[in-house]
Structures are given as C-alpha cells and as structure tokens.
Design a protein around this motif. Sequence first.
Motif, mmCIF file in Angstrom:
data_model
loop_
_atom_site.group_PDB
_atom_site.id
_atom_site.type_symbol
_atom_site.label_atom_id
_atom_site.label_comp_id
_atom_site.label_asym_id
_atom_site.label_seq_id
_atom_site.Cartn_x
_atom_site.Cartn_y
_atom_site.Cartn_z
ATOM 1 N N ARG A 26 0.860 -1.182 0.000
ATOM 2 C CA ARG A 26 0.000 0.000 0.000
ATOM 3 C C ARG A 26 0.893 1.226 0.000
ATOM 4 O O ARG A 26 1.921 1.256 0.655
ATOM 5 C CB ARG A 26 -0.928 -0.013 1.213
ATOM 6 C CG ARG A 26 -1.986 -1.081 1.017
ATOM 7 C CD ARG A 26 -2.952 -1.300 2.108
ATOM 8 N NE ARG A 26 -3.258 -0.199 2.974
ATOM 9 C CZ ARG A 26 -4.125 -0.296 3.964
ATOM 10 N NH1 ARG A 26 -4.756 -1.416 4.195
ATOM 11 N NH2 ARG A 26 -4.358 0.742 4.737
ATOM 12 N N ILE A 27 0.455 2.267 -0.728
ATOM 13 C CA ILE A 27 1.275 3.462 -0.872
ATOM 14 C C ILE A 27 0.521 4.704 -0.413
ATOM 15 O O ILE A 27 -0.708 4.736 -0.390
ATOM 16 C CB ILE A 27 1.783 3.640 -2.315
ATOM 17 C CG1 ILE A 27 0.622 3.666 -3.318
ATOM 18 C CG2 ILE A 27 2.764 2.539 -2.674
ATOM 19 C CD1 ILE A 27 1.046 3.906 -4.755
ATOM 20 N N VAL A 33 4.920 21.183 -2.295
ATOM 21 C CA VAL A 33 4.990 21.968 -3.526
ATOM 22 C C VAL A 33 3.953 21.552 -4.565
ATOM 23 O O VAL A 33 3.449 22.391 -5.307
ATOM 24 C CB VAL A 33 6.423 21.926 -4.108
ATOM 25 C CG1 VAL A 33 6.805 20.521 -4.541
ATOM 26 C CG2 VAL A 33 6.585 22.904 -5.253
ATOM 27 N N THR A 34 3.617 20.293 -4.640
ATOM 28 C CA THR A 34 2.689 19.810 -5.660
ATOM 29 C C THR A 34 1.238 19.826 -5.197
ATOM 30 O O THR A 34 0.339 19.572 -5.996
ATOM 31 C CB THR A 34 3.079 18.390 -6.117
ATOM 32 O OG1 THR A 34 3.303 17.584 -4.955
ATOM 33 C CG2 THR A 34 4.327 18.417 -6.984
ATOM 34 N N GLY A 35 0.987 20.130 -3.947
ATOM 35 C CA GLY A 35 -0.371 20.327 -3.451
ATOM 36 C C GLY A 35 -1.349 19.200 -3.714
ATOM 37 O O GLY A 35 -2.539 19.441 -3.889
ATOM 38 N N GLY A 36 -0.879 17.977 -3.798
ATOM 39 C CA GLY A 36 -1.765 16.837 -4.002
ATOM 40 C C GLY A 36 -1.785 16.294 -5.423
ATOM 41 O O GLY A 36 -2.519 15.345 -5.711
ATOM 42 N N LEU A 37 -0.967 16.845 -6.306
ATOM 43 C CA LEU A 37 -0.989 16.397 -7.701
ATOM 44 C C LEU A 37 -0.470 14.970 -7.889
ATOM 45 O O LEU A 37 -0.928 14.265 -8.793
ATOM 46 C CB LEU A 37 -0.194 17.358 -8.591
ATOM 47 C CG LEU A 37 -0.843 18.710 -8.838
ATOM 48 C CD1 LEU A 37 0.108 19.628 -9.617
ATOM 49 C CD2 LEU A 37 -2.161 18.550 -9.591
ATOM 50 N N VAL A 38 0.467 14.529 -7.059
ATOM 51 C CA VAL A 38 0.944 13.148 -7.178
ATOM 52 C C VAL A 38 -0.196 12.195 -6.805
ATOM 53 O O VAL A 38 -0.467 11.222 -7.522
ATOM 54 C CB VAL A 38 2.193 12.893 -6.314
ATOM 55 C CG1 VAL A 38 2.620 11.426 -6.395
ATOM 56 C CG2 VAL A 38 3.337 13.805 -6.740
ATOM 57 N N ALA A 39 -0.887 12.494 -5.722
ATOM 58 C CA ALA A 39 -2.048 11.680 -5.338
ATOM 59 C C ALA A 39 -3.110 11.724 -6.425
ATOM 60 O O ALA A 39 -3.725 10.702 -6.749
ATOM 61 C CB ALA A 39 -2.616 12.168 -4.004
ATOM 62 N N ALA A 40 -3.318 12.895 -7.009
ATOM 63 C CA ALA A 40 -4.311 13.025 -8.083
ATOM 64 C C ALA A 40 -3.922 12.186 -9.292
ATOM 65 O O ALA A 40 -4.780 11.552 -9.917
ATOM 66 C CB ALA A 40 -4.485 14.491 -8.473
ATOM 67 N N GLY A 47 -8.861 1.667 -10.414
ATOM 68 C CA GLY A 47 -8.370 0.598 -9.547
ATOM 69 C C GLY A 47 -7.338 1.039 -8.532
ATOM 70 O O GLY A 47 -6.834 0.221 -7.756
ATOM 71 N N ALA A 48 -7.018 2.334 -8.498
ATOM 72 C CA ALA A 48 -5.993 2.835 -7.578
ATOM 73 C C ALA A 48 -6.325 2.536 -6.125
ATOM 74 O O ALA A 48 -5.423 2.342 -5.305
ATOM 75 C CB ALA A 48 -5.791 4.337 -7.770
ATOM 76 N N SER A 49 -7.603 2.498 -5.793
ATOM 77 C CA SER A 49 -7.984 2.305 -4.388
ATOM 78 C C SER A 49 -7.543 0.958 -3.827
ATOM 79 O O SER A 49 -7.496 0.791 -2.616
ATOM 80 C CB SER A 49 -9.497 2.471 -4.216
ATOM 81 O OG SER A 49 -10.185 1.480 -4.962
ATOM 82 N N GLY A 55 -3.213 10.500 0.882
ATOM 83 C CA GLY A 55 -2.264 11.551 0.557
ATOM 84 C C GLY A 55 -2.338 12.645 1.602
ATOM 85 O O GLY A 55 -3.426 13.023 2.038
ATOM 86 N N PHE A 56 -1.195 13.125 2.011
ATOM 87 C CA PHE A 56 -1.096 14.245 2.945
ATOM 88 C C PHE A 56 -0.656 15.470 2.145
ATOM 89 O O PHE A 56 0.285 15.377 1.356
ATOM 90 C CB PHE A 56 -0.041 13.975 4.020
ATOM 91 C CG PHE A 56 -0.295 12.767 4.873
ATOM 92 C CD1 PHE A 56 -1.098 12.847 6.003
ATOM 93 C CD2 PHE A 56 0.292 11.548 4.559
ATOM 94 C CE1 PHE A 56 -1.306 11.733 6.808
ATOM 95 C CE2 PHE A 56 0.090 10.427 5.346
ATOM 96 C CZ PHE A 56 -0.721 10.520 6.472
#
Length: 170
Positions: A26-27, A33-40, A47-49, A55-56
């Motif tokens: 699990r990741i 700096v990216t404000g959540g863009l990696v999580a997005a 299927g990402a879930s 994400g923090f």
Amino acid sequence: MSELFDREVLDQAAQVLARARDGGVRIATAETVTGGLVAAALTSVSGASAVFERGFVLYHPTAKAVGLGVPQEVSEEHGVVSAAVTEGIAAGILDNSTADAGVALTGYAGPTGGNDRDPVGTVYTSAIHRGGKVVTERHVFDGDRTEVKLQAVEVALRLLGDQLQGSDEP
C-alpha cells in the motif's frame, strides 16, 4: 472528456500502482509543492484504491516545517525545502499511516520563494519503503509554476516506482 494529466504521466502512475499491487504494497504520498498532484495522478488510474491509501498535503509554512513529525530543529537547521525535511516527511508517511511505501516532495514552484542555494524551481523528492532506505533526489526545474509542479509529479512517480521495483518484499 479531457484528462488532467497527459498519457505519459497516467501510464507512469499505472505502472507504479501495478508494482504496488504485484508486491502487495500500500502506498501514500506527502506533498507540499505539488499540493496533491501526485495523489491526483495516482488516483486518476482506475483501480488505484486497491493500493493507494492516502495523501497528505502540507502547504502552510508551519505544516511544511513540522508536518508528519519532522522535528522543528531539522527545519530550522536545513530549511523547510531541503533533503533533511523531505526525508523526515517521507518517514512520517509510514509513521502516520499503514502504507508500506510512499513519496514526499518539498520545493519552490515560484514565482516567489527560493534562495541562493535552492532557487525557484528546486524540488526535493524522497521515496521510502518500510524496512528499506529513503532515496532522495534534488532537481531544479525550468518553467512556470505549473510546469515545475508537473515535472515534480513525474519525478515523484519515477522515484516511487523505482523504490517499488527494488523491493521484492511487501
């Protein structure tokens, strides 16, 4: 319907998720700096879930300085945008979740911020795997605010994917 990310980023995110799924990992992410863009980017893949836990986003300067358990002394000594703080935030991912691996980013997207050592465009990225070693990279990207953020997303996905590739154990 248009996509938020180009096909290359989505393919990279899909590869990271596949590696995590294949490894039973699990990741999670921790981003300034990216404000959540990696999580997005990761959650843009169907299927990402199955493997993406959370994400923090640590955006206010005080959240960056001491977020996820980074000691204030580390931020004061090295600065909130530094390898030491980014590595501390990465470790905090594992301490504050049940994720097995994660990626953290700090940086200056611009147009303001930065300093002589770390100008605007500087991004530190740290990937971590439980029981493994933190891997950190520093990049100085060209471009406007959005371009810096999107380049940072690509580096974060690559670094996390490499971390997952290098670990056969969940």
